[in-house]
Scaffold this motif. Sequence first.
Motif, PDB file in Angstrom:
ATOM      1  N   UNK A 167       0.852  -1.181   0.000  1.00  0.00           N
ATOM      2  CA  UNK A 167       0.000   0.000   0.000  1.00  0.00           C
ATOM      3  C   UNK A 167       0.895   1.241   0.000  1.00  0.00           C
ATOM      4  N   UNK A 168       0.298   2.384  -0.280  1.00  0.00           N
ATOM      5  CA  UNK A 168       1.088   3.616  -0.327  1.00  0.00           C
ATOM      6  C   UNK A 168       1.666   3.941   1.040  1.00  0.00           C
ATOM      7  N   UNK A 169       0.903   3.711   2.097  1.00  0.00           N
ATOM      8  CA  UNK A 169       1.405   3.984   3.448  1.00  0.00           C
ATOM      9  C   UNK A 169       2.567   3.059   3.804  1.00  0.00           C
ATOM     10  N   UNK A 170       2.484   1.774   3.403  1.00  0.00           N
ATOM     11  CA  UNK A 170       3.585   0.855   3.673  1.00  0.00           C
ATOM     12  C   UNK A 170       4.836   1.224   2.894  1.00  0.00           C
ATOM     13  N   UNK A 171       4.638   1.693   1.656  1.00  0.00           N
ATOM     14  CA  UNK A 171       5.789   2.111   0.861  1.00  0.00           C
ATOM     15  C   UNK A 171       6.460   3.329   1.481  1.00  0.00           C
ATOM     16  N   UNK A 172       5.691   4.261   1.967  1.00  0.00           N
ATOM     17  CA  UNK A 172       6.277   5.436   2.628  1.00  0.00           C
ATOM     18  C   UNK A 172       6.970   5.055   3.930  1.00  0.00           C
ATOM     19  N   UNK A 173       6.385   4.103   4.645  1.00  0.00           N
ATOM     20  CA  UNK A 173       7.013   3.645   5.885  1.00  0.00           C
ATOM     21  C   UNK A 173       8.349   2.969   5.605  1.00  0.00           C
ATOM     22  N   UNK A 174       8.370   2.158   4.551  1.00  0.00           N
ATOM     23  CA  UNK A 174       9.621   1.506   4.164  1.00  0.00           C
ATOM     24  C   UNK A 174      10.695   2.527   3.837  1.00  0.00           C
ATOM     25  N   UNK A 175      10.339   3.542   3.052  1.00  0.00           N
ATOM     26  CA  UNK A 175      11.319   4.545   2.646  1.00  0.00           C
ATOM     27  C   UNK A 175      11.804   5.351   3.837  1.00  0.00           C
ATOM     28  N   UNK A 176      10.913   5.734   4.742  1.00  0.00           N
ATOM     29  CA  UNK A 176      11.313   6.546   5.902  1.00  0.00           C
ATOM     30  C   UNK A 176      12.218   5.759   6.842  1.00  0.00           C
ATOM     31  N   UNK A 177      11.881   4.490   7.110  1.00  0.00           N
ATOM     32  CA  UNK A 177      12.715   3.702   8.010  1.00  0.00           C
ATOM     33  C   UNK A 177      14.049   3.351   7.368  1.00  0.00           C
ATOM     34  N   UNK A 178      14.044   3.139   6.051  1.00  0.00           N
ATOM     35  CA  UNK A 178      15.309   2.887   5.365  1.00  0.00           C
ATOM     36  C   UNK A 178      16.229   4.093   5.467  1.00  0.00           C
ATOM     37  N   UNK A 179      15.658   5.287   5.291  1.00  0.00           N
ATOM     38  CA  UNK A 179      16.484   6.502   5.391  1.00  0.00           C
ATOM     39  C   UNK A 179      17.001   6.706   6.805  1.00  0.00           C
TER      40      UNK A 179
END
Length: 425
Positions: A395-407
């Motif tokens: 989902x879009x929220x999961x994709x944003x969560x992945x990107x934020x935690x990766x950063x």
Amino acid sequence: MVCLQIFSAANLSSSSLKTVNAAIHIPKLPRVFSTPQLPKTKPLLEDFINVSRHHINTDQLEKNSVVLTTQSHQWNTNDTIIIKLYAVLEAVSDRVEMHHNIAQQRNNWNTLLLNSINMITLTATTLAGVASAAATTCSHSSLLALKLSSALLFSAATGLLLIINKINPSQLTEEQRNATRLFKQLQRQIQTTIAIGNPSEEDVKDAMDKVLALDKAYPLPLLGAMLEKYPAKFEPAVWWPSNKGKPQSKKMGKMNNGWSEELEMEMREVVEVIKRKDTEDYNRLGNIALKINKSLAVAGPLLTGIAAVGSTFIGNNGSSLAAFVPLMAGSLAAAINTFEHGGQVGMVFEMYRGSAGFFNFIETSIESTLSEKDLEKRENGELFEMKMALKLGRSISNLRELASKSASYRMEGVGEIDEFASKLF
């Protein structure tokens, strides 16, 4: 006298008509239907001509004629582009049908050749066993017939194994399945472009480039165009046209068209996670499948060849080893052939190659989109984010969560991002 009587009768009748009054009075009806008076058209037409002469400018008429000509030219150009897109769509539909039919044909090849080779190998092994058991009781001519039959069947199995391992029908079938799926995807994209309307020459060129790239990635013929089934190194599949040579705009537009700095950072982090986790995993698994496929492709014909040679020595000098070798080699060859082609190891290798190519395609799509500096020429940012999330199964929220935690993990220098990414993907 007669004239006097006529005159008096006439006076009497006229006087009686004047004095008679009706008992019922009927009111006077209004006039329902009236004939309209036609206007005088000639003066009106003359007035219109006079007004037109005074108020219509000749330059305005010429300008309007230019606008109409331009609109007609645009309409004809759009018609031509739509016709071209329909021509490409027809070619794509034909390729979908061809790849689908050839996938079924090559799947039949795999089944028929597998069963035939196994039957030949097991029959030759049985004959070798009968020859070894009858070596002391049968005549020399009967033993020779059994030995030659076994050797010929093992030789035929060796030749067929060399052919089937060269073309690897299970891998060919998977290639055609992938080609069918990708051509259907391209077919839907062209249909969507036509349905939305207002296509351009760039859409036609892009569709043709994709067709040619798919033809190169998944060829139909075997001779001269077949993909290497046992490459020296595992490489992901590439079915999209290269962006090299395409000019990129050097103008940096404003943050619009659905794009923002946060969204660009999110897409870059998604690319980093894909490279660190998914691409690496599929490359490792693809190399393992390639090594297994190579080993089995060599082992099968080698064992049947050994069995063919060993079957000719059955009964010579009463050696039990000469009878044991063809039996053991033939049985192992049948088992290896069943595992290789019945288990479709080539299809597994092609599946890993296609999966690695999919993540490589995601990386290329994001990087090529971000390399375009003019944001107006990019695809809408929100739509692009939604497409990437759907392709990655998030989902879009999961994709944003992945990107934020990766950063955050990468900035802090923590090595747990791989474990986190493995949980999300």
